[in-house]
Every structure is written in C-alpha cells, then in structure tokens.
Design a protein around this motif. Structure first.
Motif, PDB file in Angstrom:
ATOM      1  N   ASP A  45       0.816  -1.215   0.000  1.00 28.19           N
ATOM      2  CA  ASP A  45       0.000   0.000   0.000  1.00 28.19           C
ATOM      3  C   ASP A  45       0.852   1.270   0.000  1.00 28.19           C
ATOM      4  OD1 ASP A  45       0.857  -0.658   2.623  1.00 28.19           O
ATOM      5  OD2 ASP A  45      -0.728   0.574   3.495  1.00 28.19           O
ATOM      6  N   GLN A  46       2.165   1.137   0.256  1.00 27.17           N
ATOM      7  CA  GLN A  46       3.060   2.294   0.270  1.00 27.17           C
ATOM      8  C   GLN A  46       3.752   2.522  -1.074  1.00 27.17           C
ATOM      9  OE1 GLN A  46       5.748   2.252   3.647  1.00 27.17           O
ATOM     10  NE2 GLN A  46       4.173   1.313   4.930  1.00 27.17           N
ATOM     11  N   LEU A  47       3.503   1.643  -2.037  1.00 28.01           N
ATOM     12  CA  LEU A  47       4.116   1.812  -3.353  1.00 28.01           C
ATOM     13  C   LEU A  47       3.478   2.999  -4.074  1.00 28.01           C
ATOM     14  CD1 LEU A  47       4.304  -1.921  -4.457  1.00 28.01           C
ATOM     15  CD2 LEU A  47       6.223  -0.438  -3.804  1.00 28.01           C
ATOM     16  N   PRO A  48       4.274   3.704  -4.870  1.00 28.13           N
ATOM     17  CA  PRO A  48       3.733   4.861  -5.593  1.00 28.13           C
ATOM     18  C   PRO A  48       2.693   4.448  -6.631  1.00 28.13           C
ATOM     19  CG  PRO A  48       6.146   4.744  -5.764  1.00 28.13           C
ATOM     20  CD  PRO A  48       5.684   3.479  -5.136  1.00 28.13           C
ATOM     21  N   GLU A  49       1.813   5.381  -6.920  1.00 30.61           N
ATOM     22  CA  GLU A  49       0.872   5.201  -8.025  1.00 30.61           C
ATOM     23  C   GLU A  49       1.656   5.404  -9.322  1.00 30.61           C
ATOM     24  OE1 GLU A  49      -2.467   4.494  -7.986  1.00 30.61           O
ATOM     25  OE2 GLU A  49      -2.384   4.270  -5.815  1.00 30.61           O
ATOM     26  N   GLY A  50       1.323   4.674 -10.349  1.00 29.41           N
ATOM     27  CA  GLY A  50       1.981   4.860 -11.631  1.00 29.41           C
ATOM     28  C   GLY A  50       3.370   4.250 -11.676  1.00 29.41           C
ATOM     29  N   GLU A  51       4.191   4.771 -12.543  1.00 29.13           N
ATOM     30  CA  GLU A  51       5.522   4.219 -12.799  1.00 29.13           C
ATOM     31  C   GLU A  51       6.492   4.508 -11.649  1.00 29.13           C
ATOM     32  OE1 GLU A  51       8.850   4.446 -16.375  1.00 29.13           O
ATOM     33  OE2 GLU A  51       7.303   5.982 -16.249  1.00 29.13           O
ATOM     34  N   PHE A  52       7.345   3.517 -11.341  1.00 25.57           N
ATOM     35  CA  PHE A  52       8.423   3.726 -10.382  1.00 25.57           C
ATOM     36  C   PHE A  52       9.564   2.772 -10.697  1.00 25.57           C
ATOM     37  CE2 PHE A  52       5.457   0.755  -8.428  1.00 25.57           C
ATOM     38  CZ  PHE A  52       6.270  -0.272  -7.958  1.00 25.57           C
ATOM     39  N   ASP A  53      10.755   3.129 -10.180  1.00 21.30           N
ATOM     40  CA  ASP A  53      11.953   2.323 -10.378  1.00 21.30           C
ATOM     41  C   ASP A  53      12.296   1.600  -9.083  1.00 21.30           C
ATOM     42  OD1 ASP A  53      12.103   3.350 -12.957  1.00 21.30           O
ATOM     43  OD2 ASP A  53      13.527   4.914 -12.413  1.00 21.30           O
ATOM     44  N   VAL A  54      12.994   0.461  -9.216  1.00 22.75           N
ATOM     45  CA  VAL A  54      13.372  -0.365  -8.067  1.00 22.75           C
ATOM     46  C   VAL A  54      14.882  -0.592  -8.121  1.00 22.75           C
ATOM     47  CG1 VAL A  54      12.949  -2.536  -6.849  1.00 22.75           C
ATOM     48  CG2 VAL A  54      11.127  -1.514  -8.223  1.00 22.75           C
ATOM     49  N   ILE A  55      15.550  -0.404  -6.961  1.00 26.69           N
ATOM     50  CA  ILE A  55      17.001  -0.557  -6.891  1.00 26.69           C
ATOM     51  C   ILE A  55      17.387  -1.353  -5.648  1.00 26.69           C
ATOM     52  CG2 ILE A  55      17.432   1.579  -5.580  1.00 26.69           C
ATOM     53  CD1 ILE A  55      19.817   2.090  -7.521  1.00 26.69           C
ATOM     54  N   CYS A  56      18.536  -2.047  -5.729  1.00 28.46           N
ATOM     55  CA  CYS A  56      19.111  -2.719  -4.570  1.00 28.46           C
ATOM     56  C   CYS A  56      20.614  -2.455  -4.596  1.00 28.46           C
ATOM     57  CB  CYS A  56      18.768  -4.213  -4.555  1.00 28.46           C
ATOM     58  SG  CYS A  56      19.479  -5.155  -5.926  1.00 28.46           S
ATOM     59  N   GLU A  57      21.427  -3.379  -4.123  1.00 24.72           N
ATOM     60  CA  GLU A  57      22.878  -3.164  -4.119  1.00 24.72           C
ATOM     61  C   GLU A  57      23.501  -3.429  -5.484  1.00 24.72           C
ATOM     62  OE1 GLU A  57      26.546  -2.021  -2.668  1.00 24.72           O
ATOM     63  OE2 GLU A  57      24.586  -1.752  -1.772  1.00 24.72           O
ATOM     64  N   LEU A  58      23.161  -4.581  -6.095  1.00 20.08           N
ATOM     65  CA  LEU A  58      23.780  -4.974  -7.360  1.00 20.08           C
ATOM     66  C   LEU A  58      22.791  -5.173  -8.501  1.00 20.08           C
ATOM     67  CD1 LEU A  58      26.343  -7.563  -5.916  1.00 20.08           C
ATOM     68  CD2 LEU A  58      26.803  -5.214  -6.638  1.00 20.08           C
ATOM     69  N   GLY A  59      21.504  -5.250  -8.206  1.00 20.70           N
ATOM     70  CA  GLY A  59      20.489  -5.408  -9.238  1.00 20.70           C
ATOM     71  C   GLY A  59      19.724  -6.713  -9.207  1.00 20.70           C
ATOM     72  N   GLY A  60      20.171  -7.681  -8.412  1.00 19.13           N
ATOM     73  CA  GLY A  60      19.499  -8.977  -8.360  1.00 19.13           C
ATOM     74  C   GLY A  60      18.185  -8.949  -7.596  1.00 19.13           C
ATOM     75  N   ARG A  61      18.227  -8.440  -6.374  1.00 19.54           N
ATOM     76  CA  ARG A  61      17.003  -8.370  -5.569  1.00 19.54           C
ATOM     77  C   ARG A  61      15.976  -7.463  -6.226  1.00 19.54           C
ATOM     78  NH1 ARG A  61      19.461  -6.807   0.205  1.00 19.54           N
ATOM     79  NH2 ARG A  61      21.132  -6.087  -1.143  1.00 19.54           N
ATOM     80  N   SER A  62      16.435  -6.325  -6.714  1.00 17.00           N
ATOM     81  CA  SER A  62      15.485  -5.385  -7.326  1.00 17.00           C
ATOM     82  C   SER A  62      14.860  -5.975  -8.585  1.00 17.00           C
ATOM     83  CB  SER A  62      16.165  -4.048  -7.619  1.00 17.00           C
ATOM     84  OG  SER A  62      17.301  -4.197  -8.435  1.00 17.00           O
ATOM     85  N   ALA A  63      15.618  -6.783  -9.322  1.00 11.38           N
ATOM     86  CA  ALA A  63      15.047  -7.434 -10.512  1.00 11.38           C
ATOM     87  C   ALA A  63      13.937  -8.389 -10.112  1.00 11.38           C
ATOM     88  CB  ALA A  63      16.136  -8.178 -11.289  1.00 11.38           C
ATOM     89  N   ARG A  64      14.166  -9.174  -9.057  1.00 12.32           N
ATOM     90  CA  ARG A  64      13.134 -10.109  -8.589  1.00 12.32           C
ATOM     91  C   ARG A  64      11.902  -9.357  -8.081  1.00 12.32           C
ATOM     92  NH1 ARG A  64      17.762 -12.451  -6.523  1.00 12.32           N
ATOM     93  NH2 ARG A  64      17.237 -12.037  -4.346  1.00 12.32           N
ATOM     94  N   VAL A  65      12.130  -8.286  -7.327  1.00  9.07           N
ATOM     95  CA  VAL A  65      11.013  -7.499  -6.798  1.00  9.07           C
ATOM     96  C   VAL A  65      10.244  -6.833  -7.936  1.00  9.07           C
ATOM     97  CG1 VAL A  65      10.406  -5.470  -5.426  1.00  9.07           C
ATOM     98  CG2 VAL A  65      12.031  -7.138  -4.513  1.00  9.07           C
ATOM     99  N   ALA A  66      10.964  -6.222  -8.872  1.00  8.24           N
ATOM    100  CA  ALA A  66      10.290  -5.549  -9.992  1.00  8.24           C
ATOM    101  C   ALA A  66       9.443  -6.536 -10.788  1.00  8.24           C
ATOM    102  CB  ALA A  66      11.317  -4.862 -10.900  1.00  8.24           C
ATOM    103  N   GLN A  67       9.983  -7.732 -11.012  1.00  8.07           N
ATOM    104  CA  GLN A  67       9.244  -8.753 -11.761  1.00  8.07           C
ATOM    105  C   GLN A  67       7.984  -9.172 -11.001  1.00  8.07           C
ATOM    106  OE1 GLN A  67      11.463 -12.333 -12.674  1.00  8.07           O
ATOM    107  NE2 GLN A  67      10.254 -12.646 -14.500  1.00  8.07           N
ATOM    108  N   ALA A  68       8.129  -9.379  -9.695  1.00  4.99           N
ATOM    109  CA  ALA A  68       6.971  -9.771  -8.877  1.00  4.99           C
ATOM    110  C   ALA A  68       5.919  -8.665  -8.849  1.00  4.99           C
ATOM    111  CB  ALA A  68       7.414 -10.117  -7.464  1.00  4.99           C
ATOM    112  N   LEU A  69       6.361  -7.423  -8.696  1.00  6.47           N
ATOM    113  CA  LEU A  69       5.414  -6.304  -8.652  1.00  6.47           C
ATOM    114  C   LEU A  69       4.740  -6.097 -10.001  1.00  6.47           C
ATOM    115  CD1 LEU A  69       7.387  -3.752  -6.459  1.00  6.47           C
ATOM    116  CD2 LEU A  69       5.446  -5.193  -5.783  1.00  6.47           C
ATOM    117  N   GLU A  70       5.483  -6.313 -11.069  1.00  4.22           N
ATOM    118  CA  GLU A  70       4.900  -6.232 -12.407  1.00  4.22           C
ATOM    119  C   GLU A  70       3.779  -7.261 -12.544  1.00  4.22           C
ATOM    120  OE1 GLU A  70       7.226  -5.206 -16.338  1.00  4.22           O
ATOM    121  OE2 GLU A  70       7.289  -7.359 -15.977  1.00  4.22           O
ATOM    122  N   GLY A  71       4.016  -8.450 -11.976  1.00  3.28           N
ATOM    123  CA  GLY A  71       2.998  -9.496 -12.001  1.00  3.28           C
ATOM    124  C   GLY A  71       1.742  -9.125 -11.234  1.00  3.28           C
ATOM    125  N   LEU A  72       1.892  -8.187 -10.283  1.00  2.51           N
ATOM    126  CA  LEU A  72       0.749  -7.707  -9.505  1.00  2.51           C
ATOM    127  C   LEU A  72       0.103  -6.473 -10.136  1.00  2.51           C
ATOM    128  CD1 LEU A  72       2.217  -8.053  -5.892  1.00  2.51           C
ATOM    129  CD2 LEU A  72       0.501  -9.521  -6.990  1.00  2.51           C
TER     130      LEU A  72
END
Length: 97
Positions: A47-74
């Motif tokens: 419920d704290q995610l922004p409305e519309g487009e947003f970017d996701v980042i982590c330390e190296l890109g692995g975690r953020s890629a998994r999160v972005a993919q999961a959120l895209e699925g939602l």
C-alpha cells in the motif's frame, strides 16, 4: 521486466525510486530521494508503493530485478535499475546517508 542503467535513472529523478535493500544497507548510503521498502517486508507494504511508474534498486540489481518482476505481475509499473546502488556509486554519483 523493464530495466534501465544507473545513467538512465539519473535522468529520471521525477520517477519515484524504491530501494529494496535492508534498512542498515539503505542507511549506509542510497540514491538521493529513494524510499526504503526492504524486499524482506515489501509484501506487508504494498500500500506504500507509488501510483503509476516507479523504479526499483538494490545493491547490485538482483534483488530489485526479482522485486520488480513480482510487482509487475501484480500490475505495478516497476522498472529495475541494473547494477544497483553499487553501479550508481561506481559511476561517481552522489549518495545520501
């Protein structure tokens, strides 16, 4: 899943940025303006995610890629930042503490 480089992210400062690293990692240094929603607890904070487009980042890109993919699925419009905060720092860009 969409992804961008840190150089592209630097030109997208108007797009919200979610940092999915753990709190101690975030406080050690993060991209200016990033909001910390750790991967380990993000499911409790959808419920704290922004409305519309947003970017996701982590330390190296692995975690953020998994999160972005999961959120895209939602149904979220999430874009991964390749290379993560480490690439941001390596490029010489400023960080906040």
């Amino acid at each position: 899943m969409k992804s961008i480089s840190v150089q592209q992210r630097r030109d997208r400062s108007e797009i919200p940025l979610i940092d999915v690293r753990e709190e101690h990692e975030f406080h050690a240094g993060h991209v200016p303006g990033a909001v910390n929603l750790p991967m380990s607890t993000i499911g409790d904070h959808l419920d704290q995610l922004p409305e519309g487009e947003f970017d996701v980042i982590c330390e190296l890109g692995g975690r953020s890629a998994r999160v972005a993919q999961a959120l895209e699925g939602l149904g979220h419009d999430a874009t991964n930042v390749d290379g993560g905060t480490r690439a941001w720092i390596d490029a010489g860009y400023a960080v906040e503490h």
